[in-house]
Design an enzyme around this catalytic site. Structure first.
Site, PDB file in Angstrom:
ATOM      1  N   CYS A   1      -3.225   2.244   0.156  1.00  0.00           N
ATOM      2  CA  CYS A   1      -3.186   1.465   1.180  1.00  0.00           C
ATOM      3  C   CYS A   1      -1.938   0.891   1.837  1.00  0.00           C
ATOM      4  O   CYS A   1      -2.038   0.264   2.649  1.00  0.00           O
ATOM      5  CB  CYS A   1      -4.331   0.415   0.882  1.00  0.00           C
ATOM      6  SG  CYS A   1      -5.536   0.772  -0.213  1.00  0.00           S
TER       7      CYS A   1
ATOM      8  N   HIS B   1      -9.939  -1.431   7.839  1.00  0.00           N
ATOM      9  CA  HIS B   1      -8.691  -0.659   6.909  1.00  0.00           C
ATOM     10  C   HIS B   1      -8.856   0.794   6.627  1.00  0.00           C
ATOM     11  O   HIS B   1      -9.447   1.179   5.714  1.00  0.00           O
ATOM     12  CB  HIS B   1      -9.245  -1.472   5.450  1.00  0.00           C
ATOM     13  CG  HIS B   1      -8.127  -1.290   4.475  1.00  0.00           C
ATOM     14  ND1 HIS B   1      -6.620  -0.984   4.696  1.00  0.00           N
ATOM     15  CD2 HIS B   1      -8.277  -1.419   3.105  1.00  0.00           C
ATOM     16  CE1 HIS B   1      -6.077  -0.624   3.553  1.00  0.00           C
ATOM     17  NE2 HIS B   1      -6.871  -0.708   2.462  1.00  0.00           N
TER      18      HIS B   1
END
Lengths: 182, 396
Positions: B84, B338
């Site tokens: 991420c 995200h």
């Protein structure tokens, strides 16, 4: 569990979708379907890739021999004394590889835990399961399932032990965290 | 000789379920904006870095697929991955290439198209991101599960509640509601969050960031070039970075992300920020709120609050607009979305626009100091990048 399992729901949805794609493909000659929410045109992959790896455990076989005897084994560097769990066959601390196998105590306390309610595809056939991290007496942490269904019965800091169990329905040896009633 | 580097052009696609575009079309949305914003053509880009975690999407060589579609071929490229935090790793490499004098103009593109696979497959891929063999194989952890291990430990130690966690979601959805590029541009109430179902007890659906398709692009340039291109270059003042064990069990506590602490320490040192009160240096921060607990940990790991007191910042609404430190005015990962490897570049895009004071007025931070911070975490604290951006030039 009375409701449909996550696996059943997943498989049913997939089957319905595939039937839908098949009917459109027969009518139009193309695997292009409208997105159910927006209507956007989606090409449905005509190739499928299944992944199943083979992973070497040649150098840590004593760990698996230990499981067969109900033991949890770790490695300890005979030169610098560093203990490794999961077991490592090389010691990066002193860069020597004179490892010995030691048995862990299997007694400790629960550091933290969670319930996996939404499961990954390859775990969808299980009921919700609790995963915890236990710290053993010798200071080694172990991640594993906790033998309990209700998280409110667990407490950070409670006494636990590690037991070797056979995971079903696959039928292979692994280990589990078991709360110890005082 | 290390050269100053600035962001001179930014772009971001609409985040969300983007079944209306293909992978390279999604890339073009942000690349074209970034080129327009910088006033550059593709031929001016000397190298481009594409961050993409992938697996769930169909293209295994995303950098060249994007390069061909966007007209960046035959410039050199590579795909980078730091889970991420992939986007921040792309920014770091672009920065380092320019700082070291090997190029003057480099483009960093973050892209993820997670909805090319069904949700259970995506949950599987993210769950495998940790230590596949020792954690996932036997114990089937998921991403909310990993962060829930931190939530349980934090709540037990400091008395934070599920309501406290939901307060983070309420704030971030509030600002997300004013961000037209957010996946969920709508407000939520504390009750709605509390009533949402558990995904990994004690974390609920509305404690979690969504599965997102999106891209973000930033063009970085050397000082000489930046001066010619824009009156408002946003300088990269410092980049702090660190990593932690793949196995969560190898960590000594579940109350803090060690890598975030290390990365912040490094960034503060490079930028001359007093670590005992860093909040006073920054107007605005984008922090990695993949789950609500993560934003509270971020407050503490960045030194905005003492250990155990991060939860007070959200209870007292100190991180809203006008507060001492304004956090996640984009909506954060929580409401903005995200798209894994686009997130870090998206933070750079957002902070550039915040410092230029060009975001929607309801979510524009008060800019007094001209400094901003991004905190981008990969995995469960596996990778950490803390970047400091400023309107004033670093040195020279």
């Amino acid at each position: 569990m009375s409701q449909k399992s996550q696996k059943e729901a997943m498989e049913e949805a997939l089957k319905q979708f595939e039937q839908f794609v098949e009917s459109i493909k027969q009518a139009t000659g193309l695997p292009i379907v409208p997105d159910q929410k927006t209507g956007a045109a989606l090409w449905v992959d005509q190739r499928e890739l299944r992944l199943k790896y083979t992973i070497s455990v040649e150098r840590i076989k004593p760990f698996y021999d230990g499981l067969m005897d109900g033991k949890l084994m770790a490695t300890k560097c005979s030169k610098c004394g560093t203990v490794y769990f999961p077991p490592q066959s090389y010691c990066p601390t002193c860069r020597k590889s004179e490892m010995q196998w030691i048995e862990l105590s299997r007694e400790g306390e629960l550091l933290t835990f969670t319930v996996i309610n939404i499961k990954p595809a390859s775990f969808a056939h299980y009921d919700d399961y609790i995963v915890g991290i236990a710290r053993l007496k010798e200071g080694i942490n172990v991640t594993a399932w906790v033998r309990e269904k209700d998280p409110t019965k667990l407490k950070v800091g409670m006494k636990v032990r590690i037991e070797v169990v056979k995971r079903q329905p696959e039928g292979y040896l692994t280990y589990e965290i078991v709360p110890v009633s005082e | 000789m290390v050269r100053n580097v600035a962001i001179v052009g930014v772009g971001q696609s609409k985040f969300g379920v983007r079944h209306d575009v293909s992978f390279p079309e999604l890339a073009w949305e942000s690349v074209s904006q970034a080129l327009d914003d910088a006033g550059l053509e593709q031929k001016d880009i000397e190298y481009f870095i594409v961050s993409n975690a992938g697996g769930w999407s169909s293209e295994p060589l995303p950098a060249v697929v994007v390069g061909e579609y966007c007209g960046l071929t035959p410039k050199g490229t590579a795909r980078v991955e730091a889970a991420c935090a992939s986007g921040s790793s792309a920014i770091k490499l672009a920065h380092d290439i320019i700082a070291s004098g090997q190029a003057d103009i480099v483009l960093a593109l973050g892209i993820e198209k997670m909805n090319e696979s069904p949700t259970p497959t995506v949950v599987e891929f993210i769950g495998r991101a940790g230590n596949y063999f020792w954690e996932f194989q036997n114990f089937g952890l998921t991403f909310p599960g990993y962060y829930a291990l931190y939530a349980t430990a934090y709540m037990h130690k400091y008395g934070a509640t599920e309501e406290d966690l939901c307060r983070v979601a309420v704030k971030n959805h509030y600002y997300g509601s004013y961000n037209p590029k957010a996946q969920f541009p709508k407000k939520i109430t504390l009750e709605e969050c509390m009533k949402s179902r558990y995904v990994a007890w004690p974390l609920k659906l509305l404690d979690s960031s969504p599965i997102t398709d999106g891209s973000a692009a930033a063009i970085l340039a050397s000082e000489d070039v930046a001066r010619k291109l824009t009156d408002t270059p946003v300088w990269i003042r410092a980049i702090g970075h660190a990593s932690d064990t793949s196995n969560l069990s190898k960590r000594d506590n579940f109350l803090s992300l060690r890598a975030a602490v290390e990365a912040a320490h490094m960034a503060y040192k490079k930028a001359g920020v007093d670590p005992s009160n860093p909040a006073k240096y920054f107007d605005v921060a984008e922090v990695h709120d993949c789950f609500t607990i993560a934003e509270i940990l971020a407050y503490e790991d960045l030194g905005f609050a003492k250990r155990g007191e991060g939860v007070n910042l959200i209870r007292e609404e100190q991180t809203y607009v006008g507060g001492p430190i304004q956090v996640n005015l984009s909506g954060g990962l929580k409401a903005k979305g995200h798209p894994i490897a686009a997130t870090g570049v998206g933070m750079a895009v957002e902070l550039t626009r915040q410092l230029r004071q060009e975001v929607e007025k309801e979510r524009q931070a008060v800019i007094d100091r001209g400094w901003a911070l991004s905190h981008n975490i990969g995995g469960t604290g596996h990778y950490a990048y803390v970047n400091i951006y400023s309107l004033d030039k670093p040195r020279g």
